[in-house]
Design an enzyme around this catalytic site. Structure first.
Site, PDB file in Angstrom:
ATOM      1  N   ASP A 243       5.364   3.712   5.502  1.00 53.89           N
ATOM      2  CA  ASP A 243       6.366   4.806   5.601  1.00 53.89           C
ATOM      3  C   ASP A 243       6.128   5.055   7.277  1.00 53.89           C
ATOM      4  O   ASP A 243       4.862   4.614   7.854  1.00 53.89           O
ATOM      5  CB  ASP A 243       6.038   6.021   4.870  1.00 53.89           C
ATOM      6  CG  ASP A 243       6.875   7.049   5.354  1.00 53.89           C
ATOM      7  OD1 ASP A 243       8.056   7.105   5.495  1.00 53.89           O
ATOM      8  OD2 ASP A 243       6.034   8.119   5.834  1.00 53.89           O
ATOM      9  N   ASP A 456       2.665   9.353   3.027  1.00 55.02           N
ATOM     10  CA  ASP A 456       2.009  10.424   3.307  1.00 55.02           C
ATOM     11  C   ASP A 456       2.101  11.442   2.413  1.00 55.02           C
ATOM     12  O   ASP A 456       2.001  12.596   2.652  1.00 55.02           O
ATOM     13  CB  ASP A 456       2.177  10.905   4.772  1.00 55.02           C
ATOM     14  CG  ASP A 456       3.623  11.471   4.914  1.00 55.02           C
ATOM     15  OD1 ASP A 456       4.430  10.813   4.001  1.00 55.02           O
ATOM     16  OD2 ASP A 456       3.970  12.156   5.533  1.00 55.02           O
ATOM     17  N   ASP A 460       7.138   9.836  -0.735  1.00 51.99           N
ATOM     18  CA  ASP A 460       7.122   8.326  -0.710  1.00 51.99           C
ATOM     19  C   ASP A 460       6.707   8.085  -2.156  1.00 51.99           C
ATOM     20  O   ASP A 460       6.609   6.820  -2.501  1.00 51.99           O
ATOM     21  CB  ASP A 460       6.170   7.872   0.206  1.00 51.99           C
ATOM     22  CG  ASP A 460       6.458   8.046   1.673  1.00 51.99           C
ATOM     23  OD1 ASP A 460       7.822   7.823   1.955  1.00 51.99           O
ATOM     24  OD2 ASP A 460       5.970   8.667   2.567  1.00 51.99           O
TER      25      ASP A 460
END
Length: 561
Positions: A243, A456, A460
């Site tokens: 990400d 994080d 996600d």
């Protein structure tokens, strides 16, 4: 055999103690200040959320919480694996931080078991003793011991057939001895020697010993691995997807370029932008105020403009959604916004050189703000969610360890994502993705290779769930991330990724070495004892192989990246 089992127990105890030592880091008592009286020492089990704990210099923090008063540096290595103590400052609003502990920034959060530096701190408790980060880590690491890896499942399937086969072989040896007229004592002795030689102790312990040692070493390095399966899988990865926001980048915009129309107008550009944006609560405006003020005061940036006077006060701010703002400063109108907004303003047009520079910044992924005061164009500001300082180093280290493909997945505009990807050295960049699009991308990557997804936190989670291994960053402050990820980096330091990659690969090598050794010993000993090798030598080799397997696994406790 007794001596061998005693040594084996001692060796395995070392691996377990490395994990149990984590739980011993937290103090058993705490100094609590309740009301206006002097601090009172109480057991940590009696602490309540909202209590104020006094942490004296060079002592351990007894509970999770945030700094309510005082400044110091705190050694967080037991939790996050960070080698450098982190500076801690008080929160601005204690009541707000207690209402939402997650809102307290990392510069104010502290964890049980970490070591205070030279300053005294007042800590507001946010988690009970049994629920703090350290306690959860210990519980999860202990649970990880019970989760079997693919290799461990193979050995279990192997022994399921191997053990009955050995018993059948022993029965056959007894029958053959009886049929050939061999003395029963000799036949029975040989059959028992085969039984001892074939006992798959080394095979059974080969994988658990290595997994236990590696999981313990990872926990000491600030990485929580949820058992043998993700440990082995991570060592086999060839593709890693990241990400962008909050993982590869810091997760907040930064003022990266200051381009005045004239070199001498740099200070006026900054002063005007800071004064006007101070009235706005937009994240981009806050970034300009935060970092512009530092520059005006001669702060960390090398090109800072030293100045004694404070910026003037602006007023009458009006926000124009999607375009910019207009405010009044010292009787003059101040316009700050995009190039599209600048082109709608009456008066002198944007100078050609300033327009070219603004367009160039936009092409490289910057968010740009043109600044005009009265009828004078002062310049343009470029902002960007900057890559983490260690991101490029971590990606290069992963490539050196054999990761063949690194992919960045982002919801940002493709141009912004490309700029960050180039700076970090990513192989592929995918921009403009919704959460469900990230799941599709990870699924596509998995069709060609084992793939990890690094994120994080909760946002996600769908993509991490679809990956071979899901990795959460910054999990020390997030109970959800600790519970959902296969691997959790307790800090936001991307350099933990090469560490756990190297450890996983070393663990996989050790497991393979142990399996080949244990299977090889069985393959040699069984026919040798069937042909007459005595129980004494068989026991010596059998127990010796078990000790070698355990000792080989214990080397992982000393792993250094």
């Amino acid at each position: 055999m007794t001596l061998g089992h005693a040594l084996e127990g001692y060796a395995m105890g070392r691996a377990r103690r490395s994990i149990e030592a984590l739980g011993a880091l937290a103090p058993r008592t705490a100094l609590v200040r309740r009301g206006s009286g002097a601090p009172v020492e109480v057991p940590v089990e009696e602490l309540a959320v909202g209590d104020t704990v006094v942490v004296r210099p060079h002592t351990r923090v007894p509970a999770d919480g945030f700094v309510a008063a005082g400044t110091s540096s705190v050694d967080q290595a037991p939790i996050t694996g960070e080698s450098v103590p982190a500076d801690k400052t008080p929160v601005a609003d204690r009541a707000a931080a207690l209402a939402d502990p997650g809102a307290a920034g990392p510069e104010s959060r502290v964890y049980a078991g970490t070591v205070n530096g030279s300053g005294a701190l007042d800590i507001a408790v946010t988690r009970l003793a049994g629920e703090n980060t350290l306690a959860r880590v210990v519980k999860l690491v202990q649970a990880a011991e019970e989760r079997t890896s693919p290799t461990q499942r193979f050995t279990e399937r192997f022994t399921k057939f191997f053990v009955p086969g050995v018993l059948v072989l022993v029965a056959v040896l007894l029958a053959v001895g009886a049929l050939t007229g061999e003395p029963f004592a000799d036949t029975f002795y040989r059959a028992m020697a085969v039984l001892v030689a074939a006992s798959p102790c080394a095979l059974a312990i080969a994988t658990p010993a290595a997994v236990l040692s590696a999981v313990g070493r990872a926990a000491r390095g600030g990485v929580l691995v949820k058992g043998g399966a993700p440990l082995e899988e991570f060592g086999r990865l060839r593709t890693i997807a990241f990400d962008k926001t909050g993982t590869l980048t810091e997760g907040r915009p930064r003022l990266t370029e200051i381009e005045p129309v004239h070199a001498a107008g740099r200070e006026e550009l900054l002063r005007t932008a800071v004064a006007a944006q101070r009235l706005s609560d937009h994240p981009l405006a806050q970034a300009v105020v935060r970092e512009g003020a530092v520059l005006l005061q001669g702060g960390a940036a090398s090109e800072a403009v030293p100045s004694e006077a404070a910026p003037s006060e602006a007023r009458n701010l009006r926000a124009l959604v999607g375009l910019g703002i207009v405010a009044e400063l010292d009787g003059e109108a101040v316009h700050i916004g995009s190039l599209a907004y600048a082109d709608t303003l009456a008066g002198p047009p944007v100078p050609a050189r300033l327009r070219d520079r603004t367009e160039e910044l936009a092409r490289t992924g910057r968010t740009t703000m043109l600044v005009r005061r009265g009828d004078r164009w002062l310049g343009t500001l470029g902002l960007m969610d900057a890559p983490r300082p260690e991101a490029a180093e971590a990606v290069a280290a992963l490539r050196g360890l054999g990761v063949q493909r690194t992919v960045m997945l982002s919801g940002d505009d493709q141009r912004v994502a490309d700029a960050v990807g180039r700076a970090i050295g990513m192989d592929e960049v995918r921009g403009g993705l919704l959460p469900e699009d990230k799941v599709v991308e990870v699924t596509r990557l998995r069709r060609t290779a084992r793939t990890a997804m690094i994120g994080d936190g909760v946002n996600d989670a769908p993509a991490m769930a679809g990956a071979t291994v899901g990795v959460a960053m910054g999990a020390a402050g997030s109970a959800v991330a600790l519970e959902t990820a296969d691997i959790a980096l307790m800090s936001d330091d991307l350099r933990r990724l090469p560490f756990i990659t190297g450890l996983s690969r070393r663990a996989s090598r050790v497991i393979r070495q142990n399996l080949w050794l244990s299977l090889g010993i069985v393959a040699v000993l069984v026919p040798a004892t069937a042909l007459g090798l005595g129980i004494g030598p068989a026991v010596l080799v059998h127990e010796g192989s078990t000790l070698v397997v355990v000792a080989n696994a214990l080397r992982l406790l000393r792993y250094a990246s």
